[in-house]
Motif scaffolding. Structure first.
Motif, PDB file in Angstrom:
ATOM      1  N   MET A  90       3.862  -0.815  10.838  1.00 31.83           N
ATOM      2  CA  MET A  90       3.805  -1.006   9.403  1.00 31.83           C
ATOM      3  C   MET A  90       4.440   0.196   8.694  1.00 31.83           C
ATOM      4  O   MET A  90       4.059   1.333   8.941  1.00 31.83           O
ATOM      5  CB  MET A  90       2.348  -1.188   8.964  1.00 31.83           C
ATOM      6  CG  MET A  90       2.177  -1.649   7.536  1.00 31.83           C
ATOM      7  SD  MET A  90       0.410  -1.726   7.101  1.00 31.83           S
ATOM      8  CE  MET A  90      -0.185  -2.822   8.397  1.00 31.83           C
ATOM      9  N   ARG A 114      -0.500   4.171   5.099  1.00 35.36           N
ATOM     10  CA  ARG A 114      -1.270   3.387   6.059  1.00 35.36           C
ATOM     11  C   ARG A 114      -2.735   3.797   6.051  1.00 35.36           C
ATOM     12  O   ARG A 114      -3.622   2.971   6.220  1.00 35.36           O
ATOM     13  CB  ARG A 114      -0.668   3.541   7.457  1.00 35.36           C
ATOM     14  CG  ARG A 114       0.711   2.922   7.556  1.00 35.36           C
ATOM     15  CD  ARG A 114       1.256   2.795   8.949  1.00 35.36           C
ATOM     16  NE  ARG A 114       1.408   4.023   9.675  1.00 35.36           N
ATOM     17  CZ  ARG A 114       2.346   4.233  10.599  1.00 35.36           C
ATOM     18  NH1 ARG A 114       3.226   3.278  10.879  1.00 35.36           N
ATOM     19  NH2 ARG A 114       2.421   5.370  11.239  1.00 35.36           N
ATOM     20  N   LEU A 155      -5.499   1.985   3.898  1.00 37.38           N
ATOM     21  CA  LEU A 155      -6.058   0.686   4.259  1.00 37.38           C
ATOM     22  C   LEU A 155      -7.525   0.779   4.658  1.00 37.38           C
ATOM     23  O   LEU A 155      -8.217  -0.238   4.709  1.00 37.38           O
ATOM     24  CB  LEU A 155      -5.254   0.053   5.399  1.00 37.38           C
ATOM     25  CG  LEU A 155      -3.808  -0.296   5.051  1.00 37.38           C
ATOM     26  CD1 LEU A 155      -3.092  -0.842   6.266  1.00 37.38           C
ATOM     27  CD2 LEU A 155      -3.748  -1.285   3.899  1.00 37.38           C
ATOM     28  N   ARG A 214      -3.224  -5.052  11.219  1.00 36.07           N
ATOM     29  CA  ARG A 214      -3.411  -3.921  12.136  1.00 36.07           C
ATOM     30  C   ARG A 214      -4.369  -4.285  13.267  1.00 36.07           C
ATOM     31  O   ARG A 214      -4.198  -3.856  14.401  1.00 36.07           O
ATOM     32  CB  ARG A 214      -3.944  -2.703  11.377  1.00 36.07           C
ATOM     33  CG  ARG A 214      -2.991  -2.158  10.343  1.00 36.07           C
ATOM     34  CD  ARG A 214      -3.541  -0.937   9.643  1.00 36.07           C
ATOM     35  NE  ARG A 214      -3.425   0.245  10.474  1.00 36.07           N
ATOM     36  CZ  ARG A 214      -3.813   1.465  10.096  1.00 36.07           C
ATOM     37  NH1 ARG A 214      -4.359   1.633   8.903  1.00 36.07           N
ATOM     38  NH2 ARG A 214      -3.668   2.486  10.888  1.00 36.07           N
ATOM     39  N   LEU A 260      -3.341  -6.690   5.253  1.00 38.98           N
ATOM     40  CA  LEU A 260      -2.716  -5.644   6.056  1.00 38.98           C
ATOM     41  C   LEU A 260      -3.696  -5.059   7.067  1.00 38.98           C
ATOM     42  O   LEU A 260      -3.309  -4.707   8.190  1.00 38.98           O
ATOM     43  CB  LEU A 260      -2.158  -4.547   5.150  1.00 38.98           C
ATOM     44  CG  LEU A 260      -1.023  -4.972   4.212  1.00 38.98           C
ATOM     45  CD1 LEU A 260      -0.604  -3.810   3.325  1.00 38.98           C
ATOM     46  CD2 LEU A 260       0.172  -5.500   4.998  1.00 38.98           C
ATOM     47  N   THR A 261      -4.953  -4.956   6.690  1.00 39.26           N
ATOM     48  CA  THR A 261      -5.979  -4.494   7.629  1.00 39.26           C
ATOM     49  C   THR A 261      -6.120  -5.478   8.778  1.00 39.26           C
ATOM     50  O   THR A 261      -6.229  -5.084   9.950  1.00 39.26           O
ATOM     51  CB  THR A 261      -7.322  -4.318   6.907  1.00 39.26           C
ATOM     52  OG1 THR A 261      -7.162  -3.351   5.863  1.00 39.26           O
ATOM     53  CG2 THR A 261      -8.404  -3.838   7.859  1.00 39.26           C
ATOM     54  N   CYS A 270       0.881  -1.173   0.000  1.00 36.89           N
ATOM     55  CA  CYS A 270       0.000   0.000   0.000  1.00 36.89           C
ATOM     56  C   CYS A 270       0.910   1.212   0.000  1.00 36.89           C
ATOM     57  O   CYS A 270       2.082   1.112   0.344  1.00 36.89           O
ATOM     58  CB  CYS A 270      -0.959   0.005   1.194  1.00 36.89           C
ATOM     59  SG  CYS A 270      -0.162   0.202   2.808  1.00 36.89           S
ATOM     60  N   ALA A 319       4.335   7.262   8.366  1.00 35.64           N
ATOM     61  CA  ALA A 319       5.237   6.230   8.849  1.00 35.64           C
ATOM     62  C   ALA A 319       6.683   6.734   8.878  1.00 35.64           C
ATOM     63  O   ALA A 319       7.418   6.496   9.843  1.00 35.64           O
ATOM     64  CB  ALA A 319       5.134   4.981   7.981  1.00 35.64           C
ATOM     65  N   CYS A 372       4.876   6.184   2.693  1.00 36.91           N
ATOM     66  CA  CYS A 372       3.954   6.743   3.692  1.00 36.91           C
ATOM     67  C   CYS A 372       4.645   7.848   4.496  1.00 36.91           C
ATOM     68  O   CYS A 372       5.593   7.592   5.243  1.00 36.91           O
ATOM     69  CB  CYS A 372       3.462   5.639   4.617  1.00 36.91           C
ATOM     70  SG  CYS A 372       2.274   6.210   5.851  1.00 36.91           S
TER      71      CYS A 372
END
Length: 282
Positions: free
Chosen positions: A267, A226, A229, A259, A255-256, A223, A275, A272
């Motif tokens: 992540m 983040r 998502l 989390r 990925l969801t 992705c 991130a 991102c």
């Protein structure tokens, strides 16, 4: 990849998150925010393994991108993806400034073969290069339009790449939670590779046990942010250019689930901003 059993607790390794250049995009095209243009980092990670030596996950862009896209058909890539990177921002230059000579890098894991992930490969002549066999099968021998349509810039590959390339099998080891089967690269639990398909052929992520940030998932371009998502943000350019949109949708679900089920895992998508701002170094 080594296959010896893990004895005792997993190895943990320091992780330093850096960025080699930026690209620009409209937030809305990423599935976020407004139509304003934003700068997205092309991050890469320095991983200092106690027995395997220093290595990298991806390499970011490099200043060679400009020469590699100087002529058609590859100049189209430059028009579609504006890139900002100077020689001092190359991965090799940044590591040298931190006391890690390019020749000290012993191994590199590539999430996939897009230019913002392989751009610095030529700076690390002694490194063994690990990538999925699926990624290389898709890229091998491509030139001209055939390469461009798969987002491959052959000029970024080292001349001796085939001699240093280690093609990884599909991860088939014990599962890493919702990420599914993992490939324990060094057989000590420090760096487990997982399939995150969809964006590109053979796309891999790395679940890393770190000394300084706990468990981290370096998820490449599985992705772009983040925030994407969240279900309502799954449209946009990222889905438009996916090699396999159905697989990418499943990866978003994976990925969801990560989390939700393993919130302790940090992540890190390559581009991102949130991130990178959390642990990245300038």
């Amino acid at each position: 990849a080594e296959s010896r059993p893990v004895d005792g607790p997993p190895t943990v390794i320091p992780l330093t998150l850096l960025k080699a250049g930026h690209t620009r995009a409209r937030e809305r095209l990423l599935g976020e925010g407004s139509w304003k243009a934003v700068r997205l980092p092309a991050s890469f990670a320095l991983l200092e393994h106690p027995t395997q030596g220093p290595g990298l996950f991806d390499t970011g862009y490099s200043h060679r991108f400009h020469a590699a896209t100087a002529r058609l058909p590859f100049r189209i890539y430059r028009w579609l993806t504006p890139v900002e990177v100077a020689p001092a921002e190359d991965a090799g230059a940044q590591l040298a400034a931190r006391g890690v000579a390019p020749g000290d890098i012993r191994w590199i894991v590539l999430s996939h073969l897009d230019p913002d992930h392989v751009g610095g490969l030529r700076d690390f002549p002694g490194a063994r290069i690990h990538c999925s066999w699926r990624a290389w099968e898709e890229a091998r021998g491509r030139a001209g339009w055939g390469a461009l349509t798969r987002r491959i810039l052959p000029a970024l590959f080292p001349d001796d790449l085939s001699g240093r390339l280690h093609l990884l099998p599909d991860p088939a080891g014990p599962p890493a939670g919702p990420l599914g089967p993992a490939l324990d690269l060094f057989g000590d639990g420090a760096l487990r590779l997982v399939s995150l398909p969809g964006h590109a052929a053979g796309h891999l992520g790395a679940l890393v046990r770190t000394t300084n940030h706990g468990d981290v998932l370096l998820c490449g371009d599985a992705c772009w942010a983040r925030g994407s998502l969240e279900g309502r943000r799954r449209t946009g350019v990222h889905r438009l250019i996916a090699a396999d949109r159905a697989a990418q949708d499943e990866t978003y679900d994976t990925l969801t689930a990560l989390r939700r089920e393993m919130p302790e895992v940090m992540m890190i998508p390559t581009h991102c901003r949130v991130a990178y701002d959390a642990i990245g170094e300038d």
